[in-house]
Design a protein around this motif. Structure first.
Motif, PDB file in Angstrom:
ATOM      1  N   ARG A 236       6.915 -49.235  25.413  1.00  0.00           N
ATOM      2  CA  ARG A 236       6.049 -48.207  24.851  1.00  0.00           C
ATOM      3  C   ARG A 236       6.083 -48.310  23.346  1.00  0.00           C
ATOM      4  O   ARG A 236       7.116 -48.095  22.735  1.00  0.00           O
ATOM      5  CB  ARG A 236       6.545 -46.801  25.214  1.00  0.00           C
ATOM      6  N   SER A 237       4.977 -48.626  22.721  1.00  0.00           N
ATOM      7  CA  SER A 237       4.958 -48.622  21.263  1.00  0.00           C
ATOM      8  C   SER A 237       4.251 -47.355  20.820  1.00  0.00           C
ATOM      9  O   SER A 237       3.041 -47.249  20.846  1.00  0.00           O
ATOM     10  CB  SER A 237       4.258 -49.865  20.733  1.00  0.00           C
ATOM     11  N   SER A 238       5.046 -46.376  20.456  1.00  0.00           N
ATOM     12  CA  SER A 238       4.469 -45.114  19.993  1.00  0.00           C
ATOM     13  C   SER A 238       4.056 -45.267  18.539  1.00  0.00           C
ATOM     14  O   SER A 238       4.486 -46.170  17.833  1.00  0.00           O
ATOM     15  CB  SER A 238       5.489 -43.992  20.150  1.00  0.00           C
ATOM     16  N   ALA A 239       3.187 -44.370  18.119  1.00  0.00           N
ATOM     17  CA  ALA A 239       2.710 -44.429  16.737  1.00  0.00           C
ATOM     18  C   ALA A 239       3.857 -44.181  15.760  1.00  0.00           C
ATOM     19  O   ALA A 239       3.936 -44.803  14.715  1.00  0.00           O
ATOM     20  CB  ALA A 239       1.595 -43.406  16.517  1.00  0.00           C
ATOM     21  N   SER A 240       4.740 -43.277  16.123  1.00  0.00           N
ATOM     22  CA  SER A 240       5.886 -42.994  15.255  1.00  0.00           C
ATOM     23  C   SER A 240       7.110 -43.672  15.835  1.00  0.00           C
ATOM     24  O   SER A 240       7.376 -43.569  17.025  1.00  0.00           O
ATOM     25  CB  SER A 240       6.132 -41.489  15.180  1.00  0.00           C
ATOM     26  N   GLY A 241       7.805 -44.374  14.995  1.00  0.00           N
ATOM     27  CA  GLY A 241       9.033 -45.006  15.448  1.00  0.00           C
ATOM     28  C   GLY A 241       8.791 -46.363  16.071  1.00  0.00           C
ATOM     29  O   GLY A 241       7.662 -46.774  16.290  1.00  0.00           O
ATOM     30  N   PRO A 242       9.870 -47.057  16.355  1.00  0.00           N
ATOM     31  CA  PRO A 242       9.756 -48.418  16.873  1.00  0.00           C
ATOM     32  C   PRO A 242       9.358 -48.402  18.331  1.00  0.00           C
ATOM     33  O   PRO A 242       9.417 -47.380  18.994  1.00  0.00           O
ATOM     34  CB  PRO A 242      11.178 -48.953  16.707  1.00  0.00           C
TER      35      PRO A 242
ATOM     36  N   ILE B   3       5.821 -52.767  12.444  1.00  0.00           N
ATOM     37  CA  ILE B   3       6.660 -52.161  13.472  1.00  0.00           C
ATOM     38  C   ILE B   3       6.924 -50.698  13.148  1.00  0.00           C
ATOM     39  O   ILE B   3       7.030 -49.850  14.018  1.00  0.00           O
ATOM     40  CB  ILE B   3       7.984 -52.948  13.614  1.00  0.00           C
ATOM     41  N   ALA B   4       7.023 -50.405  11.876  1.00  0.00           N
ATOM     42  CA  ALA B   4       7.175 -49.007  11.466  1.00  0.00           C
ATOM     43  C   ALA B   4       6.319 -48.807  10.222  1.00  0.00           C
ATOM     44  O   ALA B   4       5.977 -49.758   9.547  1.00  0.00           O
ATOM     45  CB  ALA B   4       8.627 -48.704  11.164  1.00  0.00           C
ATOM     46  N   ALA B   5       5.961 -47.582   9.948  1.00  0.00           N
ATOM     47  CA  ALA B   5       5.130 -47.312   8.790  1.00  0.00           C
ATOM     48  C   ALA B   5       5.969 -47.401   7.524  1.00  0.00           C
ATOM     49  O   ALA B   5       7.185 -47.305   7.553  1.00  0.00           O
ATOM     50  CB  ALA B   5       4.506 -45.940   8.918  1.00  0.00           C
ATOM     51  N   LYS B   6       5.310 -47.595   6.424  1.00  0.00           N
ATOM     52  CA  LYS B   6       6.048 -47.640   5.170  1.00  0.00           C
ATOM     53  C   LYS B   6       6.472 -46.244   4.771  1.00  0.00           C
ATOM     54  O   LYS B   6       5.886 -45.251   5.199  1.00  0.00           O
ATOM     55  CB  LYS B   6       5.193 -48.280   4.086  1.00  0.00           C
ATOM     56  N   SER B 240      16.636 -40.282  17.213  1.00  0.00           N
ATOM     57  CA  SER B 240      15.667 -40.503  16.139  1.00  0.00           C
ATOM     58  C   SER B 240      14.350 -39.844  16.525  1.00  0.00           C
ATOM     59  O   SER B 240      13.889 -40.005  17.647  1.00  0.00           O
ATOM     60  CB  SER B 240      15.455 -42.005  15.936  1.00  0.00           C
ATOM     61  N   GLY B 241      13.790 -39.122  15.617  1.00  0.00           N
ATOM     62  CA  GLY B 241      12.501 -38.506  15.894  1.00  0.00           C
ATOM     63  C   GLY B 241      12.642 -37.172  16.580  1.00  0.00           C
ATOM     64  O   GLY B 241      13.730 -36.776  16.999  1.00  0.00           O
ATOM     65  N   PRO B 242      11.542 -36.479  16.716  1.00  0.00           N
ATOM     66  CA  PRO B 242      11.555 -35.141  17.284  1.00  0.00           C
ATOM     67  C   PRO B 242      11.697 -35.204  18.796  1.00  0.00           C
ATOM     68  O   PRO B 242      11.539 -36.262  19.386  1.00  0.00           O
ATOM     69  CB  PRO B 242      10.195 -34.587  16.889  1.00  0.00           C
ATOM     70  N   THR B 243      12.008 -34.087  19.432  1.00  0.00           N
ATOM     71  CA  THR B 243      12.125 -34.088  20.886  1.00  0.00           C
ATOM     72  C   THR B 243      10.739 -34.293  21.478  1.00  0.00           C
ATOM     73  O   THR B 243       9.754 -33.739  21.004  1.00  0.00           O
ATOM     74  CB  THR B 243      12.695 -32.766  21.407  1.00  0.00           C
ATOM     75  N   GLU B 244      10.732 -35.070  22.519  1.00  0.00           N
ATOM     76  CA  GLU B 244       9.481 -35.454  23.156  1.00  0.00           C
ATOM     77  C   GLU B 244       9.386 -34.728  24.488  1.00  0.00           C
ATOM     78  O   GLU B 244      10.354 -34.677  25.237  1.00  0.00           O
ATOM     79  CB  GLU B 244       9.535 -36.961  23.377  1.00  0.00           C
TER      80      GLU B 244
END
Lengths: 408, 408
Positions: A236-242, B3-6, B240-244
């Motif tokens: 799964r390549s989400s928009a946020s994160g790897p 792979i990740a945003a700047k 990493s990242g918010p809860t999904e």
DNA sequence: GCTTTTTTCTCGACAGTCGAGAAAATTGAT
DNA sequence: ATCAATTTTCTCGACTGTCGAGAAAAAAGC
């Protein structure tokens, strides 16, 4: 408890270093301006970061200057091949393959050993010795080994390098960290997870032929590996994160309550209908609670396939049963993970012509498929290459992350 | 393709502003030093950020000073109640509940309307009119409405506010954005997804009684809502990242190929065994391909439950069937999503004593449960409160994210 | 040899975090 | 009353980032 971690300027640099490294991983050779375009970072920032990475020894300026055109010639950056090395271990039921790869991703050495007898501890000793050999053969010092990446069929702990269940050792767990020299980091992944990762990588690479700094949005795919056992990987390549990859326990998910006896001891698993031994069992009308064969040569399944292609009813049924189990299973996958294209690989993919109808029928029974349509099903050949690519992709992601964090 | 945003310093500030807002959301009133402790940010940074947010009008200094102790008294920050307002729409099969909430999360107004007849467009018109009424009753101007958050049972598009499948409208999709005034943002979520989110929130709140800036690691849970239809929500708080949170199509996942006829038109769905109508059907030995009842009053199911508790065989069987379907379904959930505690809620939770055995038997059949053990099963009461909490949690996450992005 | 062209590099401006210490405001002792 | 002690808030300078613009470099063309 904070919903997200705090951020700081140092982390920004870390993130952007990782970004540059990943761009370089994708294009192998890039000039200053290309890096800037690909990452969206300002030219000045690229200068600072490449200086960091050069100092850390991870990248170097190529001697080869890109000719043609006028103007100041570009200097190309690329990974330093001898920055460090990577050991890969591909474990299958009868043998173990060891590979040595340099930091640029090129294969340096490879050998295959038959898998010895004995329990987990002997198994780990064998691996430890083979790794030693891999290094001495190429005169690599211990400290130069950046990472060991291992893969196997079966269920892997998502956090620690521990095999929780495998076709060979069953529920006897195998802790790979105990086979490592002190200081080595080891990665253990399910084999089909790596296939899924590699397929996702290929898609992204394909989509980024032209340098495009746009976000790809969410993208998902599943890899289904057919063989003696059944493996599934999701990327799964989400928009946020790897991109996130996982290998759920698809092969031993319940297909039919109280159904055929599976190698794992449970009843009614998908594998007990779609694994090679199950196809064999069904083709010969052996009772489905018969203890599964330890190992089925592919040639045996090939014979059944030939008979099925000639129209032999029982052989056709055996493959149809397998297809239905896979189709029902995939329908459940889609119910719980959303729709996504499925790539079919593994030794069993050669029987896809015999499986297809049952597979589609099994999928079509479910609400989600009726609603959202049939997922794309594609057969993809050469699983070993995909496993190799997946190893590199996962391993270098870890390594580059560490470089980005430490290189100051 | 990156792979990740700047990353950039501006994004850092944005992230940290969001961090402060979320901390404030958790503790309602916090002094400068508390914010600093809770977020891990330096005191000076907290000053800068609170100044930003104060200027943007999102937070204010409380008049109430915390007494006691010597030293300079703390000034407490809190959300400005009148920063803006939130409209909630809770849709059930027979009625729609509308609520108005201020930015601090306190309920200002609420009314329930019976659900009218007619198709999607009439339905949306009804909602549009009710929203209008909600605002005028409390003299709220259009621009003050920050967000509309709606929930329903059924399948929701994860990106757009579109109901893809619902018990009432079936596959007729309903696009909520068309019921909104221009400028309003609308959020649509599955009801049980919100329950899962609320449960996760409670857990995190509980774990963070003492202010602790540690990372919680990965945490997962599932909410299972039993009723006329079956809902499932999953919450995953990754490091990493918010809860999904997600709401897979559990109720209409295939339970048994070629099985009982479901409301959705497919055969063998989980709901066709565990939904209220299915329990009724099985208790009276109605053939399982009978078209399901449109609506079953709870009192009917209550009667069957009473008979079952008195030992009536067929009634007991009906609940056991339901339990087995749920148990098999949950085993598949665990196979594909990993093990996690399951919280059981909804109207049907009152029959849990009758379901428990079948549920555990259904789970125990599978390989994963034999390997990893039975998941924790907990009945949790008061689903409506959980839905409300879930609404607030999701909506404010979106709103605070926007504030963090825009408040300069 | 000079201009043109393209790329790389460098410098100053700007945004953010942080630690330390100054300033503020209250309690309690003298 | 007054002053020291204490706690909190606020402010300032140092540091680390990114960015845009323009200088410097290096090759091709005239």
């Amino acid at each position: 408890m904070p919903i997200a971690a705090k951020s700081s300027p140092e982390l920004v640099r870390q993130q952007n270093r990782a970004l540059v490294l990943s761009a370089l991983r994708l294009h192998t050779r890039m000039a200053h301006t290309q890096i800037s375009d690909a990452t969206g970072l300002a030219s000045a920032t690229v200068s600072a970061i490449t200086a960091d990475l050069e100092r850390a020894g991870a990248i170097e300026r190529s001697e080869i200057l890109s000719a043609g055109g006028r103007g100041r010639p570009r200097v190309l950056f690329s990974q330093r091949r001898d920055y460090g090395y990577l050991a890969l271990i591909v474990i299958s039921s009868d043998s173990i393959e060891y590979s040595l790869v340099d930091y640029a991703g090129t294969l340096l050495d490879r050998f295959v050993e038959p898998r010895g007898e004995g329990g987990p501890s002997l198994f780990l000793q064998q691996i430890s010795a083979a790794l030693q050999r891999l290094l001495t053969r190429s005169r690599i010092r211990h400290e130069q080994l950046l990472l060991v990446s291992a893969s196997s069929k079966g269920l892997v702990d998502p956090m620690r390098p521990v095999l929780l269940w495998s076709p060979v050792f069953g529920a006897q767990s195998v802790d790979f960290s105990s086979a490592m020299q002190p200081g080595w980091r080891v990665l253990l992944n399910n084999e089909t997870l790596l296939v899924a990762g590699a397929l996702m990588d290929r898609e992204q690479r394909q989509g980024a032929d032209e340098v495009m700094p746009l976000h790809p949005g969410e993208r998902r795919l599943a890899a289904l590996s057919l063989g003696h056992s059944i493996g599934l990987g999701i990327a799964r390549s989400s928009a946020s994160g790897p991109t996130e990859i996982l290998a759920p326990n698809f092969g031993h998910m319940l297909h039919s309550a109280g159904g055929g006896l599976c190698r794992c001891g449970a009843r009614g698993c998908v594998e007990a209908y779609a694994g090679f031994y199950a196809i064999l069992r069904n083709a010969f009308e052996v009772p489905s609670d018969t203890v599964p064969a330890k190992f089925v040569p592919v040639t045996e399944v090939d014979k059944i396939a030939i008979r099925a292609r000639q129209g032999a009813r029982q052989a056709v049924q055996a493959f149809r049963q397998a297809g239905l189990a896979l189709g029902n299973g995939l329908s459940r996958l889609i119910s719980l993970h959303g729709s996504m294209p499925v790539f079919i690989t593994g030794l069993g993919a050669r029987y896809y012509d015999l499986l297809d109808e049952g597979l589609r029928d099994g999928l079509a029974e479910s609400h989600v498929v009726r609603l959202g349509g049939m997922p794309e099903l594609t057969v993809v050949a050469d699983e070993p290459s995909l496993v190799f690519e997946g190893h590199l992709s996962c391993a270098f992601a870890v390594i580059d992350q560490k470089i980005a964090g430490s290189a100051g």
